[in-house]
Design a protein around this motif. Structure first.
Motif, PDB file in Angstrom:
ATOM      1  N   THR A   1       0.848  -1.195   0.000  1.00 50.56           N
ATOM      2  CA  THR A   1       0.000   0.000   0.000  1.00 50.56           C
ATOM      3  C   THR A   1       0.879   1.238   0.000  1.00 50.56           C
ATOM      4  OG1 THR A   1      -1.777  -1.111   1.198  1.00 50.56           O
ATOM      5  CG2 THR A   1      -1.762   1.291   1.261  1.00 50.56           C
ATOM      6  N   GLU A   2       0.564   2.151  -0.902  1.00 45.57           N
ATOM      7  CA  GLU A   2       1.259   3.439  -0.938  1.00 45.57           C
ATOM      8  C   GLU A   2       0.320   4.489  -0.341  1.00 45.57           C
ATOM      9  OE1 GLU A   2       3.050   6.745  -4.066  1.00 45.57           O
ATOM     10  OE2 GLU A   2       2.169   4.882  -4.801  1.00 45.57           O
ATOM     11  N   PRO A   3       0.553   4.892   0.900  1.00 47.99           N
ATOM     12  CA  PRO A   3      -0.374   5.834   1.541  1.00 47.99           C
ATOM     13  C   PRO A   3      -0.409   7.180   0.823  1.00 47.99           C
ATOM     14  CG  PRO A   3       1.078   4.786   3.148  1.00 47.99           C
ATOM     15  CD  PRO A   3       1.635   4.488   1.793  1.00 47.99           C
ATOM     16  N   ALA A   4      -1.609   7.725   0.718  1.00 43.11           N
ATOM     17  CA  ALA A   4      -1.761   9.064   0.156  1.00 43.11           C
ATOM     18  C   ALA A   4      -1.396  10.087   1.218  1.00 43.11           C
ATOM     19  CB  ALA A   4      -3.198   9.282  -0.311  1.00 43.11           C
ATOM     20  N   ARG A   5      -0.812  11.163   0.792  1.00 45.22           N
ATOM     21  CA  ARG A   5      -0.447  12.220   1.738  1.00 45.22           C
ATOM     22  C   ARG A   5      -1.647  13.138   1.962  1.00 45.22           C
ATOM     23  NH1 ARG A   5       5.089  15.612   1.491  1.00 45.22           N
ATOM     24  NH2 ARG A   5       5.795  13.493   1.900  1.00 45.22           N
ATOM     25  N   ARG A   6      -1.931  13.424   3.209  1.00 45.94           N
ATOM     26  CA  ARG A   6      -3.042  14.311   3.563  1.00 45.94           C
ATOM     27  C   ARG A   6      -2.740  15.723   3.068  1.00 45.94           C
ATOM     28  NH1 ARG A   6      -7.253  13.521   6.983  1.00 45.94           N
ATOM     29  NH2 ARG A   6      -8.289  15.350   7.879  1.00 45.94           N
ATOM     30  N   GLY A   7      -3.763  16.374   2.533  1.00 49.08           N
ATOM     31  CA  GLY A   7      -3.570  17.705   1.978  1.00 49.08           C
ATOM     32  C   GLY A   7      -3.214  18.728   3.036  1.00 49.08           C
ATOM     33  N   GLU A   8      -2.477  19.743   2.638  1.00 50.01           N
ATOM     34  CA  GLU A   8      -2.097  20.785   3.582  1.00 50.01           C
ATOM     35  C   GLU A   8      -3.192  21.840   3.680  1.00 50.01           C
ATOM     36  OE1 GLU A   8       1.326  23.027   2.477  1.00 50.01           O
ATOM     37  OE2 GLU A   8       0.610  23.435   0.439  1.00 50.01           O
ATOM     38  N   ILE A   9      -3.186  22.575   4.776  1.00 50.42           N
ATOM     39  CA  ILE A   9      -4.103  23.681   5.005  1.00 50.42           C
ATOM     40  C   ILE A   9      -3.262  24.937   5.137  1.00 50.42           C
ATOM     41  CG2 ILE A   9      -5.933  24.616   6.464  1.00 50.42           C
ATOM     42  CD1 ILE A   9      -6.436  21.779   7.488  1.00 50.42           C
ATOM     43  N   VAL A  10      -3.607  25.966   4.383  1.00 48.68           N
ATOM     44  CA  VAL A  10      -2.846  27.214   4.418  1.00 48.68           C
ATOM     45  C   VAL A  10      -3.792  28.388   4.647  1.00 48.68           C
ATOM     46  CG1 VAL A  10      -1.070  26.287   2.888  1.00 48.68           C
ATOM     47  CG2 VAL A  10      -2.990  27.546   1.914  1.00 48.68           C
ATOM     48  N   ASP A  11      -3.235  29.529   5.048  1.00 53.01           N
ATOM     49  CA  ASP A  11      -4.062  30.709   5.239  1.00 53.01           C
ATOM     50  C   ASP A  11      -4.214  31.453   3.915  1.00 53.01           C
ATOM     51  OD1 ASP A  11      -1.697  32.158   4.833  1.00 53.01           O
ATOM     52  OD2 ASP A  11      -2.109  33.547   6.483  1.00 53.01           O
ATOM     53  N   ARG A  12      -4.828  32.630   3.937  1.00 51.72           N
ATOM     54  CA  ARG A  12      -5.126  33.360   2.704  1.00 51.72           C
ATOM     55  C   ARG A  12      -3.863  33.813   1.974  1.00 51.72           C
ATOM     56  NH1 ARG A  12      -9.202  36.321   3.634  1.00 51.72           N
ATOM     57  NH2 ARG A  12      -8.980  37.727   1.866  1.00 51.72           N
ATOM     58  N   GLU A  13      -2.728  33.854   2.657  1.00 51.82           N
ATOM     59  CA  GLU A  13      -1.469  34.252   2.036  1.00 51.82           C
ATOM     60  C   GLU A  13      -0.578  33.067   1.710  1.00 51.82           C
ATOM     61  OE1 GLU A  13      -0.899  37.260   1.085  1.00 51.82           O
ATOM     62  OE2 GLU A  13      -2.712  38.100   2.004  1.00 51.82           O
ATOM     63  N   GLY A  14      -1.064  31.869   1.927  1.00 49.24           N
ATOM     64  CA  GLY A  14      -0.273  30.678   1.636  1.00 49.24           C
ATOM     65  C   GLY A  14       0.588  30.199   2.784  1.00 49.24           C
ATOM     66  N   ASN A  15       0.463  30.822   3.956  1.00 47.94           N
ATOM     67  CA  ASN A  15       1.225  30.368   5.123  1.00 47.94           C
ATOM     68  C   ASN A  15       0.680  29.033   5.619  1.00 47.94           C
ATOM     69  OD1 ASN A  15       2.888  32.801   5.414  1.00 47.94           O
ATOM     70  ND2 ASN A  15       0.965  33.802   5.991  1.00 47.94           N
ATOM     71  N   GLN A  16       1.567  28.109   5.895  1.00 45.09           N
ATOM     72  CA  GLN A  16       1.140  26.775   6.308  1.00 45.09           C
ATOM     73  C   GLN A  16       0.504  26.802   7.691  1.00 45.09           C
ATOM     74  OE1 GLN A  16       4.698  24.331   5.793  1.00 45.09           O
ATOM     75  NE2 GLN A  16       3.739  23.328   4.043  1.00 45.09           N
ATOM     76  N   LEU A  17      -0.671  26.186   7.776  1.00 44.24           N
ATOM     77  CA  LEU A  17      -1.371  26.026   9.041  1.00 44.24           C
ATOM     78  C   LEU A  17      -1.338  24.569   9.494  1.00 44.24           C
ATOM     79  CD1 LEU A  17      -4.498  28.262   8.321  1.00 44.24           C
ATOM     80  CD2 LEU A  17      -2.377  28.912   9.463  1.00 44.24           C
ATOM     81  N   ALA A  18      -1.371  23.653   8.531  1.00 45.82           N
ATOM     82  CA  ALA A  18      -1.298  22.223   8.839  1.00 45.82           C
ATOM     83  C   ALA A  18      -0.751  21.506   7.615  1.00 45.82           C
ATOM     84  CB  ALA A  18      -2.667  21.666   9.217  1.00 45.82           C
ATOM     85  N   TYR A  19       0.177  20.580   7.839  1.00 46.20           N
ATOM     86  CA  TYR A  19       0.716  19.791   6.732  1.00 46.20           C
ATOM     87  C   TYR A  19       1.154  18.442   7.267  1.00 46.20           C
ATOM     88  CZ  TYR A  19       5.355  21.054   8.528  1.00 46.20           C
ATOM     89  OH  TYR A  19       6.454  21.210   9.316  1.00 46.20           O
TER      90      TYR A  19
END
Length: 657
Positions: A73-91
C-alpha cells in the motif's frame, strides 16, 4: 531277480522334471501380482495427479500465488491547510517507524550465529558456550548504532554506566530503551517513531529484522494559533475536530497499491511487479483566515481575559464586503504540539466556541430593531421620542439601566445611549410579525452555513411559541442566543449595504492535479435597502461619541480611534442563574459588535467576554465593556492595511434640548 528301486527312480525323475514348471508358474503368478499392484498404484497415482491437477489445481494455484504475492500500500499524503497568504497552518510530514518482532529476531540471530560458528569449525560444546553471548553482542550493537544513525545530535554517555551497558542517546532516542525492547518477550515493538524515511531505509537494510513502517505525522507549525478552526487528526489519520473533521474527505486522498511476488526468503522476484495503482494525495485547502490577524486576535483575547478576570472570551473578524472569516478565536485553545493531557486538565480544548457556544447578545441585538424601523419608514435618526424610565409590555415592566424620568431622546440617542425603553417603543411601532420577519432575514435561529462542524443555530423562540413577555425581551437582546459568528454576520449585512452573505472560511480547494475544485457559493440575502444600511451604520457612530458633560455621550465613548469613524453597539446580557432559574444580577455576558471604518466599511468585529469582573485593558481598565477589545483589533487592522483616514463627520444629537 527283483529290482525294487526302479519305480522310485521314475517317480523321482518325474517330480524333478515338474519343479521348473511349478517355479515358473509361481514366478509368473508373482509377476502378475506385481504387475497388477503396479497398475493399481499407477492408477492411484494418476488419479491422484488428475485430482490435484484438475480438481484441486485452480485452488492450489491461488494458494501458491497468495503465498508468493505481496500487496503493498502506498499511503496518500493528507492535503495541507494554508491561510489566505499561503502560510502553512497544517501539513503532513512523511516519516517511518522502526519496528521489530523481538522473539523472532532473537531466534533468527541465534540461527545465524550458530551457522557461522559451524562454518568456522567450532565444536558443539563451544557453540553452546558462546551462542548466548554472541546474540547479546548483536543486540547491543543494534541498540548502540541505531541512535547514531538516526541523527547527528550530540551522543551523550551515561557516566554511571560501563562500556557494555552504555546509554547512548541522540535527541529522544535512547540505546537503553532500544535494548530493552529488543529483549522484550513480544512479537511486535516500535523501536523509534518519526524517523526520516531515507535514514529508516538505511537502518532496515543494515540490521536484520528491523522494518521501516510508513508513518504520517500531522504538523501544526503555529501551535495553538487557529487550532480551534483547524482541529486535529486522530492516531489513525482521520479528522477529529474542526476543519480536519468537516473537510476530511477533501484532505484524506486515496491510497495507492501494487502487487509483487517474493521468494521463500522474502526477496522480491524481478519482473513480477504488477497491478500498480498510484496514490492520489489529498487536496490543498486555502482558508480565508489571516494568520497574522488570527495571532493578534488570540493574543488580545487572552490578555483581555486575564485583565478582566473573565471566564472566557471570543472574537470573530469578517471581511465586510465578502463575509469571509479573517479571524475566529476564543481563549483556552489547546496547543496540539504540547502535552495534551496536561493542557486538557488545565481546561484547554479543541472546541471552537465562536460557532458552537451561543450566548444572549444583550443590547448588541438592538441594531435589528433600528434597521427594521428605518427600513419600514417608522422613524429616522433625528426623530425625538419622549422616553420614560420604564415601559409595560404585556404585563412585563422593562426599565433602562439607569433611573430617569421622561427624556427627549432622538432615535440616534436611543441606540447611542442604549435605552431599553426607547428600543421597545420603536419595536411596538414595528409589531411582532414584522419584527419576526427581520429576525429571519438576518439569519437568526439558523446556522450560518460555515464549513466547520458543530455549529449552533443559537436559540430563537419560534413565532408560535411567543408569550406576552417574549416581545418585551427579544428587541433588547434577551430571550434568544447567538454565536459570536452570528453576531458578526448581523453587522456584516449592514456593513455590506444591507446584503447578508453567508460567512465562509474556505477560500479555495486545489486538487492533487493542481486544478481548483468547485465549492458551493455562499448565499446572498437582501436584508434591508442600501440606503437603510448606510443610515443605520452612520447612526451607530453615536455609540462612540464623547461629551464632557455626558449628555451627548454614547455607551462606548472614549474608545474611538483618532482619524477614523467607527460604528457599533455595546451589550450587557444577564445570565440565567442555574440555581434560581431567573436572570442573575451579578453574572453577565459583555458583548460588542462594530464596523471599521463606518464611512467605508472594511471590517466587522464581534467580541464577547464571559463574566468579566473589571475592564479588559491592562490593570482592569476600560470599564465594563468589550468595546476596548474591538478598538484594539480595529486599530491593528486599519494600520496594517493602510486604510485612509475617514473624513470629518458631525456628531449626532442624542438628547434634545
Amino acid at each position: 531277480m527283483v529290482r525294487p528301486a526302479e519305480p522310485n527312480n521314475r517317480i523321482r525323475k518325474r517330480e524333478t522334471a515338474n519343479v521348473p514348471v511349478r517355479q515358473s508358474q509361481i514366478t509368473n503368478r508373482r509377476s502378475s501380482w506385481f504387475a497388477v499392484a503396479f497398475l493399481v498404484l499407477a492408477a492411484v497415482l494418476i488419479g491422484r495427479l488428475f485430482w490435484v491437477q484438475v480438481v484441486w489445481g485452480p485452488e492450489l494455484r491461488e494458494q501458491a500465488q497468495a503465498q508468493r504475492a505481496r500487496v503493498y500500500t502506498e499511503p496518500a499524503r493528507r492535503g495541507e491547510i494554508v491561510d489566505r497568504e499561503g502560510n502553512q497552518l497544517a501539513y503532513t510530514m512523511q516519516a517511518r517507524s522502526l519496528t521489530v518482532s523481538p522473539v523472532t529476531l532473537r531466534n533468527e540471530i541465534r540461527q545465524q550465529q550458530e551457522l557461522q560458528m559451524r562454518v568456522d569449525g567450532l565444536s558443539r560444546d563451544s557453540i553452546d558456550a558462546q551462542i548466548d553471548a554472541r546474540v547479546e553482542d548483536v543486540l547491543r550493537t543494534m541498540a548502540n548504532e541505531i541512535p547514531s544513525m538516526i541523527g547527528d545530535g550530540v551522543v551523550e554517555e551515561d557516566a554511571a554506566s560501563s562500556s557494555e551497558s552504555s546509554n547512548r542517546k541522540v535527541g529522544d532516542v535512547s540505546s537503553r530503551e532500544i535494548l530493552d525492547k529488543l529483549h522484550a518477550d513480544s512479537d511486535y515493538e516500535v523501536l523509534v517513531r518519526n524517523v526520516d524515511p531515507d535514514v529508516a531505509a538505511t537502518i532496515a537494510q543494515t540490521f536484520h529484522g528491523v522494518a521501516a513502517d510508513h508513518q504520517d505525522i500531522r504538523q501544526y507549525p503555529n501551535g495553538a494559533i487557529g487550532e480551534n478552526v483547524l482541529g486535529r487528526v486522530s492516531m489513525d489519520g482521520h479528522g477529529q475536530f474542526g476543519l480536519e473533521a468537516s473537510g476530511d474527505s477533501m484532505l484524506t486522498g486515496i491510497n495507492g497499491s501494487s502487487r509483487e511476488d517474493v521468494s521463500g526468503d522474502g526477496q522480491a522476484i524481478p519482473g513480477t511487479l504488477r497491478d500498480v495503482v498510484p496514490a492520489v494525495d489529498g487536496s490543498r485547502v486555502e482558508l480565508t483566515i489571516d494568520l497574522d490577524l488570527q495571532t493578534y486576535v488570540q493574543q488580545t483575547l487572552e490578555q483581555a481575559k486575564e485583565n478582566s478576570q473573565a471566564l472566557d472570551a471570543q472574537a470573530v473578524v469578517l471581511d465586510a464586503r465578502t463575509g469571509e472569516v479573517l479571524a475566529m478565536a476564543n481563549t483556552g485553545t489547546i496547543d496540539p504540539n504540547g502535552d495534551l493531557e496536561k493542557q486538557l486538565s488545565e481546561g484547554r480544548d479543541f472546541e471552537n466556541d465562536s460557532i458552537s457556544h451561543p450566548f444572549e447578545p444583550g443590547s448588541v441585538a438592538k441594531v435589528i430593531t433600528a434597521a427594521a424601523a428605518i427600513e419600514e419608514g417608522l422613524t429616522d435618526p433625528f426623530e425625538v421620542h419622549q422616553v420614560p424610565g420604564s415601559i409595560d409590555m404585556a404585563g412585563v415592566t422593562v426599565s433602562d439601566a439607569w433611573p430617569h424620568g421622561v427624556v427627549p431622546y432622538t432615535t440616534a440617542g436611543i441606540f447611542g445611549k442604549s435605552s431599553n425603553v426607547g428600543t421597545l417603543q420603536l419595536a411596538q411601532r414595528l409589531g411582532e410579525e414584522r419584527y419576526w420577519d427581520y429576525l429571519q432575514r438576518f439569519g437568526l435561529g439558523q446556522t450560518t452555513g460555515i464549513e466547520l462542524p458543530n455549529e449552533t443555530a443559537g436559540l430563537l423562540p419560534v413565532r408560535e411559541q411567543w408569550s406576552g413577555g417574549t416581545f418585551a425581551n427579544l428587541p433588547i437582546g434577551q430571550g434568544m442566543s447567538w454565536s459570536a459568528l452570528q453576531m458578526a454576520s448581523v453587522y456584516q449585512a449592514l456593513a455590506n449595504g444591507g446584503e447578508r452573505i453567508e460567512p465562509r472560511v474556505i477560500s479555495r480547494v486545489i486538487g492533487p492535479d493542481g486544478q481548483e475544485v468547485d465549492q458551493p457559493k455562499p448565499e446572498h440575502t437582501r436584508v434591508v435597502s442600501e440606503e437603510t444600511a448606510h443610515t443605520v451604520v452612520d447612526m451607530f457612530r453615536s455609540v462612540f461619541q464623547s461629551d464632557p458633560a455626558g449628555v451627548q455621550s454614547g455607551t462606548a465613548g472614549g474608545n474611538e480611534l483618532e482619524g477614523y469613524q467607527l460604528a457599533g453597539k455595546t451589550g450587557t446580557a444577564q445570565k440565567v442563574n442555574s440555581e434560581t432559574g431567573a436572570y442573575s444580577q451579578h453574572q453577565f455576558w459583555i458583548t460588542f459588535a462594530g464596523i471599521a471604518p463606518a464611512d467605508d466599511p472594511r471590517f466587522v468585529v464581534a467580541v464577547m467576554l464571559d463574566e468579566p469582573k473589571r475592564g479588559p485593558l491592562e490593570g482592569g481598565a476600560g470599564g465594563q465593556s468589550a468595546a476596548p477589545v474591538f478598538t484594539q483589533i480595529a486599530n491593528w487592522l486599519l494600520n496594517r492595511e493602510n486604510v485612509p483616514p475617514s473624513p470629518p463627520a458631525d456628531p449626532y444629537i442624542l438628547q434634545a434640548d
